[in-house]
Design a protein around this motif. Structure first.
Motif, PDB file in Angstrom:
ATOM      1  N   GLY B 167       0.832  -1.198   0.000  1.00  0.00           N
ATOM      2  CA  GLY B 167       0.000   0.000   0.000  1.00  0.00           C
ATOM      3  C   GLY B 167       0.867   1.248   0.000  1.00  0.00           C
ATOM      4  N   GLN B 168       0.207   2.389  -0.197  1.00  0.00           N
ATOM      5  CA  GLN B 168       0.921   3.657  -0.286  1.00  0.00           C
ATOM      6  C   GLN B 168       1.366   4.132   1.091  1.00  0.00           C
ATOM      7  OE1 GLN B 168       1.323   5.873  -3.190  1.00  0.00           O
ATOM      8  NE2 GLN B 168       1.025   3.915  -4.261  1.00  0.00           N
ATOM      9  N   THR B 169       2.559   4.694   1.131  1.00  0.00           N
ATOM     10  CA  THR B 169       3.041   5.316   2.366  1.00  0.00           C
ATOM     11  C   THR B 169       4.025   6.424   2.017  1.00  0.00           C
ATOM     12  OG1 THR B 169       4.219   4.981   4.476  1.00  0.00           O
ATOM     13  CG2 THR B 169       4.910   3.607   2.630  1.00  0.00           C
ATOM     14  N   PRO B 170       4.007   7.493   2.789  1.00  0.00           N
ATOM     15  CA  PRO B 170       5.122   8.435   2.638  1.00  0.00           C
ATOM     16  C   PRO B 170       6.367   7.834   3.281  1.00  0.00           C
ATOM     17  CG  PRO B 170       3.661   9.164   4.393  1.00  0.00           C
ATOM     18  CD  PRO B 170       3.042   7.907   3.803  1.00  0.00           C
ATOM     19  N   TYR B 171       7.521   8.443   3.020  1.00  0.00           N
ATOM     20  CA  TYR B 171       8.728   8.026   3.724  1.00  0.00           C
ATOM     21  C   TYR B 171       8.632   8.538   5.155  1.00  0.00           C
ATOM     22  CZ  TYR B 171      13.519   6.887   4.829  1.00  0.00           C
ATOM     23  OH  TYR B 171      14.639   6.341   5.417  1.00  0.00           O
ATOM     24  N   LEU B 172       8.677   7.626   6.092  1.00  0.00           N
ATOM     25  CA  LEU B 172       8.487   7.937   7.514  1.00  0.00           C
ATOM     26  C   LEU B 172       9.604   7.309   8.331  1.00  0.00           C
ATOM     27  CD1 LEU B 172       4.667   7.159   7.889  1.00  0.00           C
ATOM     28  CD2 LEU B 172       5.719   9.402   8.297  1.00  0.00           C
ATOM     29  N   ARG B 173      10.197   8.079   9.223  1.00  0.00           N
ATOM     30  CA  ARG B 173      11.203   7.560  10.156  1.00  0.00           C
ATOM     31  C   ARG B 173      11.029   8.279  11.484  1.00  0.00           C
ATOM     32  NH1 ARG B 173      14.796   3.449  10.101  1.00  0.00           N
ATOM     33  NH2 ARG B 173      15.896   4.789  11.598  1.00  0.00           N
ATOM     34  N   SER B 174      11.324   7.592  12.568  1.00  0.00           N
ATOM     35  CA  SER B 174      11.285   8.258  13.869  1.00  0.00           C
ATOM     36  C   SER B 174      12.663   8.261  14.510  1.00  0.00           C
ATOM     37  CB  SER B 174      10.283   7.586  14.806  1.00  0.00           C
ATOM     38  OG  SER B 174      10.828   6.400  15.360  1.00  0.00           O
ATOM     39  N   LEU B 175      12.832   9.143  15.483  1.00  0.00           N
ATOM     40  CA  LEU B 175      14.054   9.231  16.293  1.00  0.00           C
ATOM     41  C   LEU B 175      13.671   9.212  17.761  1.00  0.00           C
ATOM     42  CD1 LEU B 175      16.199  12.160  14.790  1.00  0.00           C
ATOM     43  CD2 LEU B 175      16.746   9.709  14.700  1.00  0.00           C
ATOM     44  N   PRO B 176      14.499   8.616  18.615  1.00  0.00           N
ATOM     45  CA  PRO B 176      14.297   8.797  20.053  1.00  0.00           C
ATOM     46  C   PRO B 176      14.318  10.287  20.393  1.00  0.00           C
ATOM     47  CG  PRO B 176      16.019   7.158  19.617  1.00  0.00           C
ATOM     48  CD  PRO B 176      15.698   7.809  18.309  1.00  0.00           C
ATOM     49  N   LEU B 177      13.507  10.684  21.375  1.00  0.00           N
ATOM     50  CA  LEU B 177      13.403  12.107  21.709  1.00  0.00           C
ATOM     51  C   LEU B 177      14.758  12.725  22.030  1.00  0.00           C
ATOM     52  CD1 LEU B 177      11.500  14.511  22.174  1.00  0.00           C
ATOM     53  CD2 LEU B 177      11.332  13.798  24.574  1.00  0.00           C
ATOM     54  N   GLU B 178      15.627  11.976  22.734  1.00  0.00           N
ATOM     55  CA  GLU B 178      16.907  12.577  23.144  1.00  0.00           C
ATOM     56  C   GLU B 178      17.816  12.834  21.942  1.00  0.00           C
ATOM     57  OE1 GLU B 178      15.799   9.630  24.005  1.00  0.00           O
ATOM     58  OE2 GLU B 178      17.378   8.079  23.920  1.00  0.00           O
ATOM     59  N   VAL B 179      17.676  12.038  20.895  1.00  0.00           N
ATOM     60  CA  VAL B 179      18.466  12.299  19.684  1.00  0.00           C
ATOM     61  C   VAL B 179      17.886  13.510  18.944  1.00  0.00           C
ATOM     62  CG1 VAL B 179      19.216  11.349  17.465  1.00  0.00           C
ATOM     63  CG2 VAL B 179      19.151   9.886  19.491  1.00  0.00           C
ATOM     64  N   ALA B 180      16.559  13.563  18.899  1.00  0.00           N
ATOM     65  CA  ALA B 180      15.909  14.709  18.242  1.00  0.00           C
ATOM     66  C   ALA B 180      16.253  16.017  18.950  1.00  0.00           C
ATOM     67  CB  ALA B 180      14.401  14.502  18.217  1.00  0.00           C
ATOM     68  N   TYR B 228       4.704   6.855  21.576  1.00  0.00           N
ATOM     69  CA  TYR B 228       4.732   5.410  21.369  1.00  0.00           C
ATOM     70  C   TYR B 228       5.916   5.087  20.467  1.00  0.00           C
ATOM     71  CZ  TYR B 228       2.577   6.854  16.964  1.00  0.00           C
ATOM     72  OH  TYR B 228       2.335   7.463  15.768  1.00  0.00           O
ATOM     73  N   SER B 229       6.174   3.797  20.317  1.00  0.00           N
ATOM     74  CA  SER B 229       7.288   3.380  19.488  1.00  0.00           C
ATOM     75  C   SER B 229       6.788   3.210  18.055  1.00  0.00           C
ATOM     76  CB  SER B 229       7.847   2.064  20.041  1.00  0.00           C
ATOM     77  OG  SER B 229       8.964   1.661  19.297  1.00  0.00           O
ATOM     78  N   PHE B 230       7.256   4.056  17.167  1.00  0.00           N
ATOM     79  CA  PHE B 230       6.776   4.034  15.788  1.00  0.00           C
ATOM     80  C   PHE B 230       7.206   2.759  15.078  1.00  0.00           C
ATOM     81  CE2 PHE B 230       7.798   4.899  11.275  1.00  0.00           C
ATOM     82  CZ  PHE B 230       6.502   5.047  10.812  1.00  0.00           C
ATOM     83  N   GLU B 231       6.265   2.176  14.347  1.00  0.00           N
ATOM     84  CA  GLU B 231       6.586   1.064  13.452  1.00  0.00           C
ATOM     85  C   GLU B 231       6.108   1.435  12.057  1.00  0.00           C
ATOM     86  OE1 GLU B 231       5.007  -2.576  14.957  1.00  0.00           O
ATOM     87  OE2 GLU B 231       6.251  -2.507  16.763  1.00  0.00           O
ATOM     88  N   GLY B 232       6.937   1.211  11.093  1.00  0.00           N
ATOM     89  CA  GLY B 232       6.572   1.534   9.717  1.00  0.00           C
ATOM     90  C   GLY B 232       7.533   0.801   8.810  1.00  0.00           C
ATOM     91  N   PHE B 233       7.246   0.814   7.521  1.00  0.00           N
ATOM     92  CA  PHE B 233       8.040   0.011   6.589  1.00  0.00           C
ATOM     93  C   PHE B 233       9.530   0.316   6.705  1.00  0.00           C
ATOM     94  CE2 PHE B 233      10.034  -1.028   2.567  1.00  0.00           C
ATOM     95  CZ  PHE B 233       9.587  -2.325   2.372  1.00  0.00           C
ATOM     96  N   PHE B 234       9.880   1.606   6.721  1.00  0.00           N
ATOM     97  CA  PHE B 234      11.303   1.979   6.708  1.00  0.00           C
ATOM     98  C   PHE B 234      11.921   1.988   8.108  1.00  0.00           C
ATOM     99  CE2 PHE B 234       9.433   3.897   2.888  1.00  0.00           C
ATOM    100  CZ  PHE B 234      10.189   3.247   1.931  1.00  0.00           C
ATOM    101  N   GLN B 235      11.091   1.608   9.094  1.00  0.00           N
ATOM    102  CA  GLN B 235      11.584   1.581  10.471  1.00  0.00           C
ATOM    103  C   GLN B 235      11.703   0.143  10.993  1.00  0.00           C
ATOM    104  OE1 GLN B 235      11.678   4.801  12.094  1.00  0.00           O
ATOM    105  NE2 GLN B 235      12.282   4.193  14.142  1.00  0.00           N
ATOM    106  N   THR B 236      10.766  -0.710  10.566  1.00  0.00           N
ATOM    107  CA  THR B 236      10.735  -2.067  11.143  1.00  0.00           C
ATOM    108  C   THR B 236      10.827  -3.165  10.085  1.00  0.00           C
ATOM    109  OG1 THR B 236       8.327  -1.716  11.289  1.00  0.00           O
ATOM    110  CG2 THR B 236       9.586  -1.525  13.319  1.00  0.00           C
TER     111      THR B 236
END
Lengths: 368, 368
Positions: B167-180, B228-236
């Motif tokens: 399915g369609q998804t934008p490019y999504l990535r998360s960072l731990p808050l302390e890194v951000a 929460y802990s993000f899960e997405g195609f480019f993350q997990t």
């Protein structure tokens, strides 16, 4: 105190709309055409690194035409083994990379009153690049410097008659031996990761970190180790501080100095917080302090140093300014280097207009 | 021990004649066209700074078309004040400049045996630039991060179906808050003094120094603070180390690694002194040591670190090598970072081919 006129020249006011596409003006500000002299547009100072097409150019003669297939660098004079180095041989030596800010000795010449002759530089004869090449020291050690040597003379491939009646001369400058032997004094063939461009001295340019840029000889073709004090047009007739008071002093290291990038001179601001940003540099060491005044130099408050911290490159600084009421304000910045030297409010006037480092004033109006 | 094939690809042997005009190859080495993926030509590694046209490109979808006049960055989620920032507002915030080496997590994937799927990266998915923009922290502080926040999610304007049926998804990535919240984590709009180019994420790119580059989201359009802990195609599904032995680990910081710039693999050398040069980097700290072996890893001798020394940028190194007799030699380099971690001889094989940092071997022949 200098009134900087350069922020008015060639740079549009920041517009309210889209700006991220055009952080810099797109071309050099031409000061002279024959030979070519061009200043970096002041908005480019907002970038720590000056992109090659916006790096200021100061030529003394026409750009020489150089055929790289027959080019070589000769190293001669008081050496045990004279050398003739091809570009391949130079490239095969250890490559050394150094970020260096170059400032033309005549930068800000138009600040002086009474006016002096020479290129009418405003504030744009300064730029920063990552330079790469070989340590001059390596080449000199390979040649073997003679015991009586005191200076090293550099000859560019550019030549002409510097003033009517003087006769033909190549561009020639010398350095004290100890400066030439410093490991960061470079013979460069690369600038910001790209091959040196013709206007910046291709195929080889001497880079003398910390010194005004007349020392960084372009189109280098010969190096001569000498045991006397060189005198030549660009060493003793020009690039000397002649204040009329005493024997002229040679121009050497860049004096401590700062530039206000924003706001721009004449800008209208609203009440509220504004950023005053700029760069500061000194040929004698790192910048240790920058202070900002909003009352024409009566009181000063410390700015925050930011960005890359290199011995030979300018340092970015930033100051959060919240004017308390509407009115006209004169913003000023002054820098101090690690030797403790403060930038002066007024530059020392000298007849040829070199080493002008007075505090810059930016006048803005704040409306309620 | 990896046999680097990349130094054979796309780079001619050094010629004996004129070379100072062409220190780098002139274009990216194309790995894929749809979407575009291109490696930096290995000869460009000889420059500490990678010029913008030679900076490697790794797209996940087609490049989005962005109209800057209507563009804004939204900051939302667990914040006290959601923001919508125009480019002008972002530019008006304090500008922060940081030199950063970016390496694609899949760089050197072709070193792995057995082979793994994915872009067939040799060694060119790494480059260094001077990035400038605003500290993400400033933006997050302006928005006011909620008390339960744990991660920050970044959305690019690029989108598509990452694999059939997903399915369609934008490019999504998360960072731990302390890194951000680290002050050097940047929202950049400038690269090497120039406006960010479309292929590098114009108008705004997240830059996460020290992390593999999948974190440095291009064409950034939304930032969401989450609890929460993000899960997405480019993350997990991707960018995880899956060795088949345990639960997959996410790819985060660049592992300590080195690259030999010269001599090139397969090069024929004469007896005498030669320079072995290269670069070394680690996402966990500065490089403290580089060692070189000419006997396939049996004995090691220290190289000299050279050039600019930045926390987040690769370090140049140089080793003077004088082979004692003719023959075939296997040159290797290994790096150590300031945490004491040595680059391993062999990389850890993993099913998706990430974080490949085995020692590189360059085979040369020396003739009498």
């Amino acid at each position: 105190m200098e009134r900087c006129t350069c922020s008015k020249a060639g740079s549009a006011e920041r517009t309210a709309g889209a700006t991220l596409t055009q952080p810099n003006d797109s071309a050099l500000v031409t000061i002279d055409l024959y030979p070519y002299v061009g200043e970096t547009p002041p908005r480019a100072f907002r970038s720590w690194l000056t992109p090659n097409p916006l790096f200021y150019v100061r030529n003394h003669f026409s750009e020489p035409e150089i055929d790289l297939t027959s080019w070589s660098l000769s190293v001669e004079g008081s050496v045990s083994t004279p050398l003739s180095l091809t570009s391949g041989q130079i490239e095969a030596m250890p490559k050394h990379t150094v970020p260096v800010t170059l400032e033309c000795a005549g930068n800000n010449r138009t600040d002086l009153e009474p006016a002096v002759p020479g290129n009418k530089f405003q504030c744009g004869a300064i730029s920063t690049a990552i330079w790469a090449g070989v340590s001059l020291r390596n080449v000199l050690e390979q040649a073997g410097v003679g015991p009586g040597a005191t200076e090293v003379l550099f000859e560019g491939a550019d030549a002409g008659e510097p003033e009517p009646g003087y006769g033909q001369t190549p561009y020639l400058r010398s350095l004290p031996l100890e400066v030439a032997m410093h490991p960061d004094t470079l013979l460069t063939y690369e600038m910001n990761g790209e091959a040196l461009a013709p206007e910046h001295g291709h195929p080889l340019r001497l880079i003398v970190p910390g010194w005004y840029a007349m020392s960084s000889v372009k189109w280098l073709r010969a190096i001569r180790v000498i045991d006397y004090s060189f005198e030549g047009f660009f060493q003793t007739d020009r690039y000397v501080i002649n204040s009329g008071l005493r024997k002229p002093d040679p121009v050497t290291r860049m004096l401590v100095k700062s530039h206000i990038n924003e706001p721009e001179h004449g800008q209208a601001l609203s009440l509220g917080e504004h950023l005053v940003t700029g760069v500061a540099w000194s040929g004698s060491g790192r910048i240790s302090n920058v202070e900002v005044s909003d009352d024409g130099g009566v009181t000063w408050r410390p700015a925050r140093l930011d960005g890359p911290d290199h011995r030979y490159a300018w340092r970015q600084w930033c100051f959060s300014w919240t004017p308390s009421k509407p009115g006209h304000y004169t913003l000023m910045a002054r820098a101090q280097d690690e030797l403790g030297t403060w930038q002066p409010l007024e530059p020392d006037w000298n007849a040829l207009g070199y080493a002008i480092n007075g505090v810059m004033a930016v006048c803005v109006s704040v409306t309620g």
